[in-house]
Design a protein around this motif. Sequence first.
Motif, PDB file in Angstrom:
ATOM      1  N   PHE A  72      -0.269   4.054   0.540  1.00 27.96           N
ATOM      2  CA  PHE A  72       0.168   2.942   1.377  1.00 27.96           C
ATOM      3  C   PHE A  72      -0.627   2.920   2.681  1.00 27.96           C
ATOM      4  N   PHE A  73      -0.841   4.087   3.257  1.00 28.63           N
ATOM      5  CA  PHE A  73      -1.610   4.188   4.498  1.00 28.63           C
ATOM      6  C   PHE A  73      -3.050   3.728   4.281  1.00 28.63           C
ATOM      7  N   GLY A  74      -3.658   4.130   3.169  1.00 30.00           N
ATOM      8  CA  GLY A  74      -5.024   3.691   2.852  1.00 30.00           C
ATOM      9  C   GLY A  74      -5.115   2.183   2.682  1.00 30.00           C
ATOM     10  N   VAL A  75      -4.159   1.627   1.963  1.00 25.52           N
ATOM     11  CA  VAL A  75      -4.104   0.173   1.805  1.00 25.52           C
ATOM     12  C   VAL A  75      -3.893  -0.481   3.161  1.00 25.52           C
ATOM     13  N   GLY A  76      -3.042   0.133   3.964  1.00 26.73           N
ATOM     14  CA  GLY A  76      -2.781  -0.380   5.304  1.00 26.73           C
ATOM     15  C   GLY A  76      -4.025  -0.415   6.170  1.00 26.73           C
ATOM     16  N   LEU A  77      -4.898   0.580   6.003  1.00 23.35           N
ATOM     17  CA  LEU A  77      -6.155   0.578   6.754  1.00 23.35           C
ATOM     18  C   LEU A  77      -7.021  -0.620   6.368  1.00 23.35           C
ATOM     19  N   ALA A  78      -7.088  -0.893   5.077  1.00 24.16           N
ATOM     20  CA  ALA A  78      -7.873  -2.053   4.629  1.00 24.16           C
ATOM     21  C   ALA A  78      -7.267  -3.349   5.172  1.00 24.16           C
ATOM     22  N   ALA A  79      -5.946  -3.475   5.086  1.00 27.17           N
ATOM     23  CA  ALA A  79      -5.274  -4.670   5.600  1.00 27.17           C
ATOM     24  C   ALA A  79      -5.435  -4.760   7.119  1.00 27.17           C
ATOM     25  N   ALA A  80      -5.385  -3.614   7.797  1.00 28.71           N
ATOM     26  CA  ALA A  80      -5.528  -3.602   9.258  1.00 28.71           C
ATOM     27  C   ALA A  80      -6.935  -4.031   9.682  1.00 28.71           C
ATOM     28  N   LEU A  81      -7.934  -3.652   8.910  1.00 24.80           N
ATOM     29  CA  LEU A  81      -9.296  -4.101   9.224  1.00 24.80           C
ATOM     30  C   LEU A  81      -9.382  -5.622   9.205  1.00 24.80           C
ATOM     31  N   VAL A  82      -8.767  -6.225   8.212  1.00 25.12           N
ATOM     32  CA  VAL A  82      -8.744  -7.688   8.124  1.00 25.12           C
ATOM     33  C   VAL A  82      -7.935  -8.261   9.290  1.00 25.12           C
ATOM     34  N   HIS A  83      -6.756  -7.694   9.520  1.00 22.46           N
ATOM     35  CA  HIS A  83      -5.855  -8.170  10.580  1.00 22.46           C
ATOM     36  C   HIS A  83      -6.520  -8.056  11.952  1.00 22.46           C
TER      37      HIS A  83
ATOM     38  N   VAL B 250       5.149   0.279  13.863  1.00 20.69           N
ATOM     39  CA  VAL B 250       6.545  -0.093  13.586  1.00 20.69           C
ATOM     40  C   VAL B 250       6.631  -0.907  12.295  1.00 20.69           C
ATOM     41  N   VAL B 251       5.775  -1.900  12.173  1.00 20.01           N
ATOM     42  CA  VAL B 251       5.808  -2.779  11.001  1.00 20.01           C
ATOM     43  C   VAL B 251       5.413  -2.004   9.741  1.00 20.01           C
ATOM     44  N   MET B 252       4.504  -1.039   9.866  1.00 22.96           N
ATOM     45  CA  MET B 252       4.095  -0.234   8.714  1.00 22.96           C
ATOM     46  C   MET B 252       5.281   0.542   8.149  1.00 22.96           C
ATOM     47  N   LEU B 253       6.068   1.169   9.009  1.00 20.49           N
ATOM     48  CA  LEU B 253       7.233   1.923   8.524  1.00 20.49           C
ATOM     49  C   LEU B 253       8.253   1.006   7.853  1.00 20.49           C
ATOM     50  N   TRP B 254       8.540  -0.129   8.466  1.00 27.07           N
ATOM     51  CA  TRP B 254       9.444  -1.115   7.870  1.00 27.07           C
ATOM     52  C   TRP B 254       8.939  -1.528   6.485  1.00 27.07           C
ATOM     53  N   SER B 255       7.678  -1.889   6.412  1.00 32.32           N
ATOM     54  CA  SER B 255       7.109  -2.405   5.168  1.00 32.32           C
ATOM     55  C   SER B 255       7.116  -1.358   4.058  1.00 32.32           C
ATOM     56  N   PHE B 256       6.718  -0.140   4.379  1.00 37.48           N
ATOM     57  CA  PHE B 256       6.680   0.906   3.358  1.00 37.48           C
ATOM     58  C   PHE B 256       8.057   1.087   2.723  1.00 37.48           C
ATOM     59  N   LEU B 257       9.063   1.238   3.552  1.00 35.29           N
ATOM     60  CA  LEU B 257      10.409   1.468   3.023  1.00 35.29           C
ATOM     61  C   LEU B 257      10.936   0.259   2.252  1.00 35.29           C
TER      62      LEU B 257
ATOM     63  N   HIS C 112       6.548  15.388  -3.050  1.00 29.97           N
ATOM     64  CA  HIS C 112       5.115  15.284  -3.326  1.00 29.97           C
ATOM     65  C   HIS C 112       4.753  13.864  -3.746  1.00 29.97           C
ATOM     66  N   ARG C 113       5.564  13.278  -4.616  1.00 30.72           N
ATOM     67  CA  ARG C 113       5.328  11.894  -5.041  1.00 30.72           C
ATOM     68  C   ARG C 113       5.415  10.923  -3.866  1.00 30.72           C
ATOM     69  N   LEU C 114       6.423  11.116  -3.024  1.00 28.47           N
ATOM     70  CA  LEU C 114       6.582  10.257  -1.854  1.00 28.47           C
ATOM     71  C   LEU C 114       5.395  10.410  -0.901  1.00 28.47           C
ATOM     72  N   SER C 115       4.937  11.634  -0.710  1.00 34.64           N
ATOM     73  CA  SER C 115       3.774  11.879   0.159  1.00 34.64           C
ATOM     74  C   SER C 115       2.527  11.190  -0.374  1.00 34.64           C
ATOM     75  N   ARG C 116       2.295  11.295  -1.671  1.00 34.27           N
ATOM     76  CA  ARG C 116       1.131  10.640  -2.274  1.00 34.27           C
ATOM     77  C   ARG C 116       1.243   9.119  -2.156  1.00 34.27           C
ATOM     78  N   GLN C 117       2.442   8.622  -2.367  1.00 33.98           N
ATOM     79  CA  GLN C 117       2.656   7.180  -2.279  1.00 33.98           C
ATOM     80  C   GLN C 117       2.441   6.687  -0.849  1.00 33.98           C
ATOM     81  N   PHE C 118       2.937   7.432   0.129  1.00 30.56           N
ATOM     82  CA  PHE C 118       2.733   7.031   1.510  1.00 30.56           C
ATOM     83  C   PHE C 118       1.256   7.115   1.890  1.00 30.56           C
ATOM     84  N   ALA C 119       0.550   8.115   1.382  1.00 33.04           N
ATOM     85  CA  ALA C 119      -0.892   8.225   1.649  1.00 33.04           C
ATOM     86  C   ALA C 119      -1.632   7.012   1.073  1.00 33.04           C
TER      87      ALA C 119
END
Length: 131
Positions: free
Chosen positions: A17-28, A116-123, A8-15
Amino acid sequence: MNALSPFHRLSRQFAAFFGVGLAAALVHFGLLILLVEGGGAHPVPATLAGYVAGGSVSYALNRRHTYKSSRPHREATWRFAAVAFVGFLLTWFLMHVLVEWLGGPYLPAQVATTGVVMLWSFLAHKIWTFA
């Protein structure tokens, strides 16, 4: 119930991370499209510029919201930069292969590369940067 707690903690953390990734992806993606469509830049260097801009957003938001890290900035920033550098190289390589060698369109290539880069970065950030 306790056995599900780490998942559950990992799922919340990945969620998060995904939200932050969306913000970063908008900039990218915003910078990528602006440079290619508006500035006539080649997609590979344009995506690398977008990657760096998105990385700034990613560090600030992931440190605070995803990993809630107390690691001092003097340690976390160089670790983040090392992980980001590997992600930068992965981005260059994958975009070069998909756009240059295979002749694919740059936006779908960037979507695949981002995954691909998202999975690398998260881990890497979970295990090393912000641990």
